[in-house]
Design a protein around this motif. Structure first.
Motif, PDB file in Angstrom:
ATOM      1  N   ALA A  80       0.844  -1.198   0.000  1.00 50.94           N
ATOM      2  CA  ALA A  80       0.000   0.000   0.000  1.00 50.94           C
ATOM      3  C   ALA A  80       0.880   1.249   0.000  1.00 50.94           C
ATOM      4  N   ARG A  81       1.993   1.176   0.795  1.00 45.53           N
ATOM      5  CA  ARG A  81       2.881   2.353   0.849  1.00 45.53           C
ATOM      6  C   ARG A  81       3.569   2.591  -0.484  1.00 45.53           C
ATOM      7  N   VAL A  82       3.974   1.463  -1.128  1.00 44.52           N
ATOM      8  CA  VAL A  82       4.632   1.600  -2.434  1.00 44.52           C
ATOM      9  C   VAL A  82       3.664   2.239  -3.433  1.00 44.52           C
ATOM     10  N   LEU A  83       2.392   1.761  -3.390  1.00 47.98           N
ATOM     11  CA  LEU A  83       1.393   2.312  -4.327  1.00 47.98           C
ATOM     12  C   LEU A  83       1.211   3.811  -4.092  1.00 47.98           C
ATOM     13  N   GLU A  84       1.120   4.145  -2.782  1.00 47.36           N
ATOM     14  CA  GLU A  84       0.915   5.552  -2.416  1.00 47.36           C
ATOM     15  C   GLU A  84       2.077   6.408  -2.909  1.00 47.36           C
ATOM     16  N   ARG A  85       3.306   5.888  -2.644  1.00 46.38           N
ATOM     17  CA  ARG A  85       4.486   6.672  -3.045  1.00 46.38           C
ATOM     18  C   ARG A  85       4.612   6.747  -4.556  1.00 46.38           C
ATOM     19  N   THR A  86       4.245   5.645  -5.239  1.00 39.29           N
ATOM     20  CA  THR A  86       4.334   5.664  -6.697  1.00 39.29           C
ATOM     21  C   THR A  86       3.385   6.720  -7.247  1.00 39.29           C
ATOM     22  N   ALA A  87       2.163   6.733  -6.676  1.00 35.96           N
ATOM     23  CA  ALA A  87       1.173   7.714  -7.153  1.00 35.96           C
ATOM     24  C   ALA A  87       1.704   9.122  -6.904  1.00 35.96           C
ATOM     25  N   ASP A  88       2.317   9.315  -5.728  1.00 37.68           N
ATOM     26  CA  ASP A  88       2.862  10.618  -5.379  1.00 37.68           C
ATOM     27  C   ASP A  88       3.963  11.015  -6.369  1.00 37.68           C
ATOM     28  N   LEU A  89       4.870  10.033  -6.623  1.00 37.62           N
ATOM     29  CA  LEU A  89       5.974  10.305  -7.555  1.00 37.62           C
ATOM     30  C   LEU A  89       5.457  10.604  -8.958  1.00 37.62           C
ATOM     31  N   GLN A  90       4.424   9.822  -9.355  1.00 40.38           N
ATOM     32  CA  GLN A  90       3.877  10.040 -10.698  1.00 40.38           C
ATOM     33  C   GLN A  90       3.305  11.449 -10.824  1.00 40.38           C
ATOM     34  N   GLN A  91       2.646  11.876  -9.735  1.00 42.26           N
ATOM     35  CA  GLN A  91       2.058  13.217  -9.781  1.00 42.26           C
ATOM     36  C   GLN A  91       3.157  14.284  -9.858  1.00 42.26           C
ATOM     37  N   ARG A  92       4.211  14.096  -9.022  1.00 44.58           N
ATOM     38  CA  ARG A  92       5.313  15.071  -9.044  1.00 44.58           C
ATOM     39  C   ARG A  92       5.989  15.085 -10.409  1.00 44.58           C
ATOM     40  N   ASN A  93       6.151  13.890 -10.969  1.00 42.86           N
ATOM     41  CA  ASN A  93       6.780  13.767 -12.273  1.00 42.86           C
ATOM     42  C   ASN A  93       5.974  14.509 -13.338  1.00 42.86           C
ATOM     43  N   ALA A  94       4.650  14.299 -13.259  1.00 40.39           N
ATOM     44  CA  ALA A  94       3.769  14.945 -14.237  1.00 40.39           C
ATOM     45  C   ALA A  94       3.873  16.462 -14.090  1.00 40.39           C
ATOM     46  N   GLU A  95       3.955  16.932 -12.823  1.00 41.45           N
ATOM     47  CA  GLU A  95       4.061  18.381 -12.588  1.00 41.45           C
ATOM     48  C   GLU A  95       5.366  18.916 -13.172  1.00 41.45           C
ATOM     49  N   LEU A  96       6.454  18.143 -12.912  1.00 39.23           N
ATOM     50  CA  LEU A  96       7.764  18.580 -13.432  1.00 39.23           C
ATOM     51  C   LEU A  96       7.768  18.621 -14.955  1.00 39.23           C
ATOM     52  N   GLU A  97       7.150  17.572 -15.556  1.00 42.15           N
ATOM     53  CA  GLU A  97       7.105  17.534 -17.016  1.00 42.15           C
ATOM     54  C   GLU A  97       6.303  18.707 -17.569  1.00 42.15           C
ATOM     55  N   ALA A  98       5.180  18.988 -16.908  1.00 40.12           N
ATOM     56  CA  ALA A  98       4.346  20.114 -17.358  1.00 40.12           C
ATOM     57  C   ALA A  98       5.134  21.413 -17.224  1.00 40.12           C
ATOM     58  N   PHE A  99       5.888  21.519 -16.115  1.00 38.68           N
ATOM     59  CA  PHE A  99       6.684  22.732 -15.882  1.00 38.68           C
ATOM     60  C   PHE A  99       7.754  22.882 -16.975  1.00 38.68           C
ATOM     61  N   SER A 100       8.496  21.766 -17.250  1.00 33.19           N
ATOM     62  CA  SER A 100       9.573  21.880 -18.238  1.00 33.19           C
ATOM     63  C   SER A 100       8.996  22.130 -19.634  1.00 33.19           C
ATOM     64  N   TYR A 101       7.788  21.569 -19.882  1.00 35.86           N
ATOM     65  CA  TYR A 101       7.169  21.810 -21.197  1.00 35.86           C
ATOM     66  C   TYR A 101       6.842  23.290 -21.359  1.00 35.86           C
ATOM     67  N   SER A 102       6.191  23.871 -20.334  1.00 37.13           N
ATOM     68  CA  SER A 102       5.779  25.274 -20.505  1.00 37.13           C
ATOM     69  C   SER A 102       6.995  26.194 -20.489  1.00 37.13           C
ATOM     70  N   LEU A 103       8.017  25.820 -19.674  1.00 39.71           N
ATOM     71  CA  LEU A 103       9.238  26.643 -19.645  1.00 39.71           C
ATOM     72  C   LEU A 103       9.902  26.637 -21.027  1.00 39.71           C
ATOM     73  N   SER A 104      10.049  25.430 -21.605  1.00 37.80           N
ATOM     74  CA  SER A 104      10.688  25.323 -22.917  1.00 37.80           C
ATOM     75  C   SER A 104       9.891  26.111 -23.950  1.00 37.80           C
ATOM     76  N   HIS A 105       8.585  25.942 -23.855  1.00 38.18           N
ATOM     77  CA  HIS A 105       7.719  26.620 -24.808  1.00 38.18           C
ATOM     78  C   HIS A 105       7.897  28.136 -24.710  1.00 38.18           C
ATOM     79  N   ASP A 106       7.880  28.657 -23.467  1.00 40.58           N
ATOM     80  CA  ASP A 106       7.972  30.102 -23.259  1.00 40.58           C
ATOM     81  C   ASP A 106       9.343  30.640 -23.647  1.00 40.58           C
ATOM     82  N   LEU A 107      10.386  29.767 -23.551  1.00 43.30           N
ATOM     83  CA  LEU A 107      11.740  30.235 -23.894  1.00 43.30           C
ATOM     84  C   LEU A 107      11.890  30.518 -25.391  1.00 43.30           C
TER      85      LEU A 107
END
Ligand code: ADP
Length: 403
Positions: free
Chosen positions: A166-193
């Motif tokens: 259960a903890r692994v699932l929770e952490r994976t979901a957390d990591l996936q969300q952070r990863n998605a946020e980072l990807e969205a951030f790098s996408y918009s940053l690259s785009h704006d640059l």
């Protein structure tokens, strides 16, 4: 005077008697051995009458275990020493001579806390026409205790495992969300640059056109270098955006005709045509099941690399073919280029990995290929001999239509 015949008869009678005595002595010592075994055994032993189930003999250990010395002559049900005697007695009823039964039962020590757990192993035999049952009774409390402990430990282990999962699932979901946020951030940053970089390129080019003649070299050379650098930066950003897209864009999978797709790609790429390159599509190129946009990106990257990494001035000779690989299909892109050093091969599909200087690029193309292939349920690989060429492959599910 005794006759000769009666003397012989006395002699043979003595021999017979000696023989019988010896036999009796052997029998006695064998009986003694068995009796000792019976009396010192650390298992309880009961001999029952096969017909009445009354106890004929009980060894000291069982008397001590039950705390009773009046066992002989009674039946087990009479003694009331079994918690649930019925199934046991029924089993005894059915026991045929020569058969054996195993049975477990518990017994409450009179006046003592706790319950003894007993294992009965009973076999029946015929003794000179009399049917007997021998029951060996063992106290298995310790064994049961160990089994219960093991069961408890296994249950606890299963609980810990469930908790960890259960903890692994929770952490994976957390990591996936952070990863998605980072990807969205790098996408918009690259785009704006890209907008300020394009402005730098445009204004520098404008300055060159307007004032180039006035200022002359070396100022114009500096301005040209600034334009080239800004354009390189823009290409890098485009590559990063392509990688981000390969990671994030939703996939729509369908059967893809590789032959058609490759011909469309080649038509749009003059660098893949003679005299720079000769590309041979080896028929039949079977179809795969994948996402059209991702497939186009993968094939374009592999073909671009195959024609790019050749010694200067040499025509790239590229062969594209497919082979079945179990439930999947492998598409190979083989070139006659400069190859990849063995040490660089294991990480060549990682982001920003480059094995050669002097060739344009940012080490993102192959990372896109791998990411896209994996998202489509496939995988990638290569074999390469430095100085002779490389063969990259991408493996994907076969087309569902079976083409
Ligand atoms: P880029 O081509 O932009 O550098 P890639 O991710 O496409 O990035 O490739 C990573 C590296 O792998 C390249 O820099 C090159 O060193 C090596 N490489 C890729 N394809 C080939 C090939 N066909 N022949 C030789 N080297 C290759």
């Amino acid at each position: 005077m005794k006759s000769r015949t009666s003397g012989q008869a006395i002699k043979s009678a003595r021999v017979r008697r000696r023989f019988v005595d010896r036999k009796a002595a052997t029998l006695r010592s064998s009986e003694l051995r068995f009796r000792r075994l019976f009396e010192t055994s650390q298992d309880g032993i009961l001999i029952l009458d096969g017909a009445t189930h009354k106890i004929l003999e009980a060894n000291p250990y069982i008397s001590q275990l039950f705390g009773r010395h009046d066992l002989v002559g009674k039946s087990l049900s009479e003694l009331g020493i079994l918690a649930d005697a019925l199934p046991f007695l029924q089993a005894l009823e059915k026991l045929q001579p020569g058969e054996c039964i195993r049975f477990e039962n518990s017994w409450q020590f009179p006046g003592k806390p706790g319950v003894a757990e007993l294992e009965f192993v009973c076999n029946s035999y015929d003794e000179k026409g009399r049917w007997l049952i021998q029951c060996n009774i063992r106290d298995i409390a310790q064994r049961r205790h160990a089994e219960r402990k093991l069961r408890d430990a296994l249950q606890q282990l299963a609980m810990v495992k469930r908790g960890l999962e259960a903890r692994v699932l929770e952490r994976t979901a957390d990591l996936q969300q952070r990863n998605a946020e980072l990807e969205a951030f790098s996408y918009s940053l690259s785009h704006d640059l890209r907008a300020p970089i394009r402005a730098i390129v445009s204004f520098t080019q404008l300055a060159l056109e307007e004032y180039g003649k006035t200022v002359g070299p070396p100022a114009t050379e500096f301005l040209q270098k600034a334009v080239a650098s800004a354009q390189r930066l823009d290409r890098l950003i485009l590559d990063v955006l392509a990688f981000s897209k390969a990671t994030r864009q939703p996939l729509t999978t369908e059967d893809v005709n590789l032959d058609e797709m490759l011909r469309d790609i080649l038509q749009e790429r003059p660098e893949c045509a003679p005299p720079k390159a000769e590309i041979k599509l080896e028929e039949p190129l079977s179809s795969v099941h994948g996402d059209r946009a991702s497939m186009t990106q993968c094939l374009t990257n592999l073909l671009d690399n195959a024609v790019k990494f050749v010694p200067l001035g040499q025509t790239a000779k590229v062969r594209v073919y497919t082979r079945p690989s179990g439930e999947r299909l492998r598409l190979y892109v083989q070139d006659n280029g400069i190859g990849i050093p063995e040490s660089a091969q294991p990480r060549i599909f990682d982001l920003f990995q480059r094995a050669h200087n002097g060739y344009e690029g940012h080490g993102i193309g192959l990372a896109i290929v791998r990411r896209a292939a994996e998202r489509m349920g496939g995988r990638v690989g290569l074999s390469s001999i430095p100085g002779q060429g490389s063969t990259f492959w991408i493996e994907l599910p076969k087309a569902r239509s079976g083409q």
